[in-house]
Enzyme design. Structure first.
Site, PDB file in Angstrom:
ATOM      1  N   ARG A 180       7.259  39.803  18.405  1.00 13.15           N
ATOM      2  CA  ARG A 180       7.557  41.189  18.817  1.00 13.15           C
ATOM      3  C   ARG A 180       8.999  41.548  18.493  1.00 13.15           C
ATOM      4  O   ARG A 180       9.284  42.638  18.022  1.00 13.15           O
ATOM      5  CB  ARG A 180       7.292  41.362  20.311  1.00 13.15           C
ATOM      6  CG  ARG A 180       5.905  41.848  20.671  1.00 13.15           C
ATOM      7  CD  ARG A 180       4.783  41.046  20.032  1.00 13.15           C
ATOM      8  NE  ARG A 180       3.472  41.481  20.469  1.00 13.15           N
ATOM      9  CZ  ARG A 180       2.812  40.949  21.517  1.00 13.15           C
ATOM     10  NH1 ARG A 180       3.341  39.934  22.193  1.00 13.15           N
ATOM     11  NH2 ARG A 180       1.640  41.417  21.865  1.00 13.15           N
ATOM     12  N   ASP A 209       1.833  38.154  15.371  1.00  7.80           N
ATOM     13  CA  ASP A 209       1.177  39.211  16.151  1.00  7.80           C
ATOM     14  C   ASP A 209       1.066  40.451  15.268  1.00  7.80           C
ATOM     15  O   ASP A 209       1.394  40.402  14.073  1.00  7.80           O
ATOM     16  CB  ASP A 209       1.950  39.508  17.454  1.00  7.80           C
ATOM     17  CG  ASP A 209       1.009  39.954  18.569  1.00  7.80           C
ATOM     18  OD1 ASP A 209       0.312  40.963  18.369  1.00  7.80           O
ATOM     19  OD2 ASP A 209       0.949  39.282  19.616  1.00  7.80           O
ATOM     20  N   HIS A 281      -4.626  40.438  17.473  1.00  6.07           N
ATOM     21  CA  HIS A 281      -3.160  40.391  17.342  1.00  6.07           C
ATOM     22  C   HIS A 281      -2.795  39.926  15.935  1.00  6.07           C
ATOM     23  O   HIS A 281      -1.848  39.148  15.757  1.00  6.07           O
ATOM     24  CB  HIS A 281      -2.550  39.457  18.402  1.00  6.07           C
ATOM     25  CG  HIS A 281      -2.645  39.981  19.802  1.00  6.07           C
ATOM     26  ND1 HIS A 281      -1.769  40.898  20.323  1.00  6.07           N
ATOM     27  CD2 HIS A 281      -3.544  39.736  20.780  1.00  6.07           C
ATOM     28  CE1 HIS A 281      -2.101  41.185  21.580  1.00  6.07           C
ATOM     29  NE2 HIS A 281      -3.192  40.496  21.877  1.00  6.07           N
ATOM     30  N   ASP A 346      -6.858  35.732  22.531  1.00  5.42           N
ATOM     31  CA  ASP A 346      -6.928  36.736  23.598  1.00  5.42           C
ATOM     32  C   ASP A 346      -7.116  38.146  23.045  1.00  5.42           C
ATOM     33  O   ASP A 346      -6.809  38.433  21.892  1.00  5.42           O
ATOM     34  CB  ASP A 346      -5.641  36.692  24.441  1.00  5.42           C
ATOM     35  CG  ASP A 346      -4.403  36.945  23.603  1.00  5.42           C
ATOM     36  OD1 ASP A 346      -4.311  36.353  22.501  1.00  5.42           O
ATOM     37  OD2 ASP A 346      -3.544  37.734  24.013  1.00  5.42           O
ATOM     38  N   GLU A 347      -7.607  38.997  23.926  1.00  6.13           N
ATOM     39  CA  GLU A 347      -7.604  40.457  23.742  1.00  6.13           C
ATOM     40  C   GLU A 347      -8.172  40.927  22.409  1.00  6.13           C
ATOM     41  O   GLU A 347      -7.650  41.859  21.809  1.00  6.13           O
ATOM     42  CB  GLU A 347      -6.174  40.998  23.907  1.00  6.13           C
ATOM     43  CG  GLU A 347      -5.616  40.757  25.296  1.00  6.13           C
ATOM     44  CD  GLU A 347      -4.224  41.320  25.498  1.00  6.13           C
ATOM     45  OE1 GLU A 347      -4.003  41.945  26.534  1.00  6.13           O
ATOM     46  OE2 GLU A 347      -3.357  41.130  24.622  1.00  6.13           O
ATOM     47  N   TRP A 413      -4.590  32.888  31.797  1.00  4.34           N
ATOM     48  CA  TRP A 413      -3.560  33.916  32.000  1.00  4.34           C
ATOM     49  C   TRP A 413      -4.058  35.097  32.810  1.00  4.34           C
ATOM     50  O   TRP A 413      -3.317  35.703  33.556  1.00  4.34           O
ATOM     51  CB  TRP A 413      -2.978  34.375  30.664  1.00  4.34           C
ATOM     52  CG  TRP A 413      -3.865  35.269  29.831  1.00  4.34           C
ATOM     53  CD1 TRP A 413      -4.896  34.876  29.039  1.00  4.34           C
ATOM     54  CD2 TRP A 413      -3.778  36.694  29.698  1.00  4.34           C
ATOM     55  NE1 TRP A 413      -5.469  35.965  28.420  1.00  4.34           N
ATOM     56  CE2 TRP A 413      -4.793  37.102  28.800  1.00  4.34           C
ATOM     57  CE3 TRP A 413      -2.935  37.666  30.224  1.00  4.34           C
ATOM     58  CZ2 TRP A 413      -5.000  38.427  28.444  1.00  4.34           C
ATOM     59  CZ3 TRP A 413      -3.129  38.998  29.867  1.00  4.34           C
ATOM     60  CH2 TRP A 413      -4.159  39.364  28.980  1.00  4.34           C
ATOM     61  N   TYR A 438       4.387  35.428  34.511  1.00  3.77           N
ATOM     62  CA  TYR A 438       4.752  36.351  33.424  1.00  3.77           C
ATOM     63  C   TYR A 438       6.178  36.839  33.661  1.00  3.77           C
ATOM     64  O   TYR A 438       6.436  37.731  34.469  1.00  3.77           O
ATOM     65  CB  TYR A 438       3.728  37.489  33.328  1.00  3.77           C
ATOM     66  CG  TYR A 438       2.640  37.154  32.310  1.00  3.77           C
ATOM     67  CD1 TYR A 438       2.070  35.888  32.284  1.00  3.77           C
ATOM     68  CD2 TYR A 438       2.214  38.078  31.361  1.00  3.77           C
ATOM     69  CE1 TYR A 438       1.101  35.546  31.350  1.00  3.77           C
ATOM     70  CE2 TYR A 438       1.235  37.748  30.418  1.00  3.77           C
ATOM     71  CZ  TYR A 438       0.687  36.491  30.425  1.00  3.77           C
ATOM     72  OH  TYR A 438      -0.266  36.153  29.497  1.00  3.77           O
ATOM     73  N   PHE A 439       7.095  36.243  32.940  1.00  3.19           N
ATOM     74  CA  PHE A 439       8.507  36.557  33.137  1.00  3.19           C
ATOM     75  C   PHE A 439       8.936  37.797  32.337  1.00  3.19           C
ATOM     76  O   PHE A 439      10.106  38.166  32.367  1.00  3.19           O
ATOM     77  CB  PHE A 439       9.381  35.349  32.795  1.00  3.19           C
ATOM     78  CG  PHE A 439       9.146  34.153  33.693  1.00  3.19           C
ATOM     79  CD1 PHE A 439       8.502  34.283  34.916  1.00  3.19           C
ATOM     80  CD2 PHE A 439       9.591  32.886  33.314  1.00  3.19           C
ATOM     81  CE1 PHE A 439       8.288  33.181  35.739  1.00  3.19           C
ATOM     82  CE2 PHE A 439       9.387  31.780  34.131  1.00  3.19           C
ATOM     83  CZ  PHE A 439       8.735  31.927  35.344  1.00  3.19           C
ATOM     84  N   ASP A 440       7.982  38.399  31.627  1.00  6.12           N
ATOM     85  CA  ASP A 440       8.282  39.716  31.048  1.00  6.12           C
ATOM     86  C   ASP A 440       7.983  40.816  32.075  1.00  6.12           C
ATOM     87  O   ASP A 440       8.296  41.974  31.841  1.00  6.12           O
ATOM     88  CB  ASP A 440       7.493  39.955  29.752  1.00  6.12           C
ATOM     89  CG  ASP A 440       5.978  39.858  29.935  1.00  6.12           C
ATOM     90  OD1 ASP A 440       5.522  39.089  30.810  1.00  6.12           O
ATOM     91  OD2 ASP A 440       5.246  40.543  29.186  1.00  6.12           O
ATOM     92  N   TRP A 488       7.037  37.292  27.028  1.00  2.00           N
ATOM     93  CA  TRP A 488       6.556  38.143  25.943  1.00  2.00           C
ATOM     94  C   TRP A 488       7.668  39.094  25.534  1.00  2.00           C
ATOM     95  O   TRP A 488       8.450  39.543  26.381  1.00  2.00           O
ATOM     96  CB  TRP A 488       5.307  38.915  26.382  1.00  2.00           C
ATOM     97  CG  TRP A 488       4.142  38.031  26.669  1.00  2.00           C
ATOM     98  CD1 TRP A 488       3.582  37.757  27.874  1.00  2.00           C
ATOM     99  CD2 TRP A 488       3.382  37.277  25.707  1.00  2.00           C
ATOM    100  NE1 TRP A 488       2.530  36.899  27.726  1.00  2.00           N
ATOM    101  CE2 TRP A 488       2.376  36.588  26.404  1.00  2.00           C
ATOM    102  CE3 TRP A 488       3.447  37.126  24.320  1.00  2.00           C
ATOM    103  CZ2 TRP A 488       1.456  35.749  25.784  1.00  2.00           C
ATOM    104  CZ3 TRP A 488       2.524  36.295  23.694  1.00  2.00           C
ATOM    105  CH2 TRP A 488       1.544  35.626  24.415  1.00  2.00           C
ATOM    106  N   GLU A 490       7.829  42.231  23.862  1.00  4.26           N
ATOM    107  CA  GLU A 490       7.791  43.660  23.515  1.00  4.26           C
ATOM    108  C   GLU A 490       9.066  44.391  23.936  1.00  4.26           C
ATOM    109  O   GLU A 490       9.554  45.287  23.244  1.00  4.26           O
ATOM    110  CB  GLU A 490       6.596  44.363  24.192  1.00  4.26           C
ATOM    111  CG  GLU A 490       5.252  44.039  23.588  1.00  4.26           C
ATOM    112  CD  GLU A 490       4.560  42.903  24.311  1.00  4.26           C
ATOM    113  OE1 GLU A 490       5.266  42.038  24.876  1.00  4.26           O
ATOM    114  OE2 GLU A 490       3.313  42.877  24.325  1.00  4.26           O
TER     115      GLU A 490
HETATM  116  C1  ACM Z   1      -1.734  37.590  26.865  1.00  3.26           C
HETATM  117  O1  ACM Z   1      -0.829  37.919  27.636  1.00  3.26           O
HETATM  118  N1  ACM Z   1      -2.378  38.519  26.167  1.00  3.26           N
HETATM  119  C2  ACM Z   1      -2.118  36.197  26.684  1.00  3.26           C
END
Ligand code: ACM
Length: 550
Positions: A180, A209, A281, A346-347, A413, A438-440, A488, A490
């Protein structure tokens, strides 16, 4: 009333002082300000002072660790300690003693640290244990020891103590996300340095990604020649995901840089776990090689700069695409020592597959009932490939859909359910739930914090995290390898901001993953943390100080 209040106040003060005394001077395991809290420590009278006359003695095969110890202490002390193979008992010495017979008691990563007025001795069954013993020793010294420059006027005294210590979990991880926002090699090194101080041993790097492909793959040079250039991909990004600084977001690691980072981390007993995302991703990969996307003709007709908006950001799971990604993994395996290779998973918006006539035909030819099974089929191609090369696949919990691949490890997660399901089915799991790791996510009221992706993960919540879900039996719980904190990227585009999001939450997570659960006490942790941040101050880590209290 007033008298009662005064008495109450007095008894509260006495209680606080007693707690402080226990925390600082006594207690079963809390005799020092070491983070993560050691399993057992026993304070003794006096201290050992390191001077230029102190020798470092390696016993057994401990030379590499003794060299690292000398290297770690020299900048601040202003002198390198002399290394020797033996010294008379009466000489001032730090002994590193490697003895494989200690494995039964201390495991691979445990150590014993004995500080008396006459000597310091670190004993371990493996070199990792010696390294962790040295990390503890550094924390026992005055915080100035973390200076990169000579510090005058400090007595390098270590309080006399006997510590026995070993980790609760084998996977103590953090994740960073240069996909990111690219993270320069130097910043990755600094991140690793601070991780090592907290006895973390896994660094997952999210290399790929939609926004960028950050790892050189020789067979497919376009992945970085095209896919690492954010200048065009960013055009299609929502403004906030461009990052906070508006700077150029491109960049990638050459294979030589990757090899350097793998070595750098391994020297600090940290294994880099590469993450190559698929099947979703993958926008940057599809922009670079339209043939792995769902509609190659459509994308191929566009200039690279126009392809980002036009691609579905999910691979077309054709056998040729699986072969492409296996080629990528073949190079990844050559670069990384990690037994575990993360394939994301994921996703994935598999609705795009549902709507694509070609994918319907593919499913029929593979005898698959639905797109979930197609997802599973694709992941299995990677699982079989990695297994055939002696490695093991790890993926986010969506890899459970359509059936979990035989050898797969699950990283849970979306809460802990995925981890529970996988552990019950006999698969290993790593716990990384958004709720605690999740430290973001925000760590305080959003209006007082830098812009983050959302969520609410304050320090106390991280500290309260229990990685073994109560729903698991003792036997199933053995499948929980450990846990991991996610940074993460972003909204994180600078080293300082990354540090702010990481610490002190990662210090809390380090303790969750290393220390005994029965010893966890948030108030005492805060007392130790107030000392610990003095080390982070010297290291120049931009931690968040708001939760430290008084
Ligand atoms: C994730 O946060 N999409 C693994």
């Amino acid at each position: 009333m007033a008298e009662y209040a005064r008495q109450r106040q007095t008894s509260i003060i006495v209680a606080i002082l007693a707690c402080l005394w226990v925390a600082i001077a006594g207690g079963a395991s809390e005799t020092t300000n070491v983070i993560p809290l050691p399993v057992a420590s026993e304070a003794r009278e006096g201290s050992f002072v390191i001077t230029p006359a102190t020798q470092v003695i390696a016993e057994g095969d401990a030379s590499p660790e003794s060299a690292r110890l000398v290297e770690a202490l020299a900048p601040a002390m202003g002198f390198p300690l002399t290394r020797a193979h033996a010294a008379p008992q009466e000489e001032s010495a730090i002994r590193l003693h490697l003895d494989p017979a200690l494995k039964g008691r201390l495991g691979e990563e445990g150590y014993e640290l004995d500080v008396t007025t006459a000597s310091i001795e670190i004993r371990a069954a493996g070199t990792a244990g010696l390294f962790y013993g040295v990390q503890t020793l550094r924390q026992l010294l005055p915080p100035a020891i973390f200076s990169e420059e000579k510090v005058d006027g400090v007595a390098w005294a270590v309080p006399c103590v006997r510590i026995t210590d070993y980790p609760r979990f084998g996977w103590r991880g953090l994740l960073i996300d240069p996909a990111r926002h690219f993270i320069p090699v130097r910043d990755v090194e600094r991140f690793i340095d601070v991780m090592a101080l907290h006895k973390f041993n896994r660094l997952q790097i999210h290399f790929t990604d939609d926004q960028g492909w950050r790892i050189e793959i020789k067979k497919y040079p376009g992945l970085v020649e095209i896919g690492s250039k954010m200048d065009f991909t960013a055009i299609a990004q929502p403004a906030e995901s461009r990052g906070t600084d508006g700077r150029s977001l491109g960049g990638f690691y050459t294979q030589e840089e990757i090899r350097h980072l793998v070595r750098y981390a391994a020297d600090r007993y940290i294994t880099i776990v590469p993450e190559i995302e698929m099947p979703a991703h993958t926008g940057a990969a599809i922009v670079s090689y339209p043939q792995i996307g769902l509609y190659p003709e459509k994308l191929g007709a566009l200039a690279p700069g126009q392809r980002w908006t036009a691609n579905e950001r999910v691979l077309a799971p054709r056998p040729q695409t699986a072969a492409f990604m296996q080629d990528v993994l073949a190079e990844v395996i050559e670069l990384f020592q990690s037994h575990y290779i993360h394939i994301g998973g994921d996703e994935a918006n598999i609705d795009h597959w549902r709507q694509c006539p070609e994918m319907q035909t593919l499913m029929a030819s593979l005898n698959l009932k639905n797109v979930e099974e197609l997802h599973s089929w694709f992941i299995r191609q990677m699982d079989m490939f990695l297994t055939s090369r002696g490695r093991q696949l790890i993926g986010w919990d969506e890899i459970l859909q359509g059936g979990l691949a035989e050898g797969a490890v699950v990283m849970s997660w979306r809460g802990v359910e995925g981890g529970i399901t996988a552990a019950r089915a006999g698969h290993d799991v790593v716990m990384a739930p958004t709720s605690h790791t999740y430290f973001d996510y925000y760590q305080g009221p959003p209006e007082t914090e830098p812009k983050a992706i959302g969520g609410d993960v304050p320090l106390a919540k991280v500290y309260a995290y229990e990685p073994i879900p109560a729903a698991l039996t003792a036997e199933q719980a053995k499948h929980v390898l450990g846990g991991q904190g996610q940074l993460w990227g972003e909204f994180i585009s600078t080293a300082g901001h990354r540090q702010y999001m990481t610490y002190p939450r990662a210090a809390a997570l380090a303790e969750v993953l290393w220390s005994r659960p029965q010893d966890r006490d948030y108030d005492r942790f805060l007392i130790r943390l107030r000392e610990h941040v003095k080390r982070l101050d010297v290291l120049g880590v931009n931690y968040r100080s708001k939760d430290l209290g008084e």
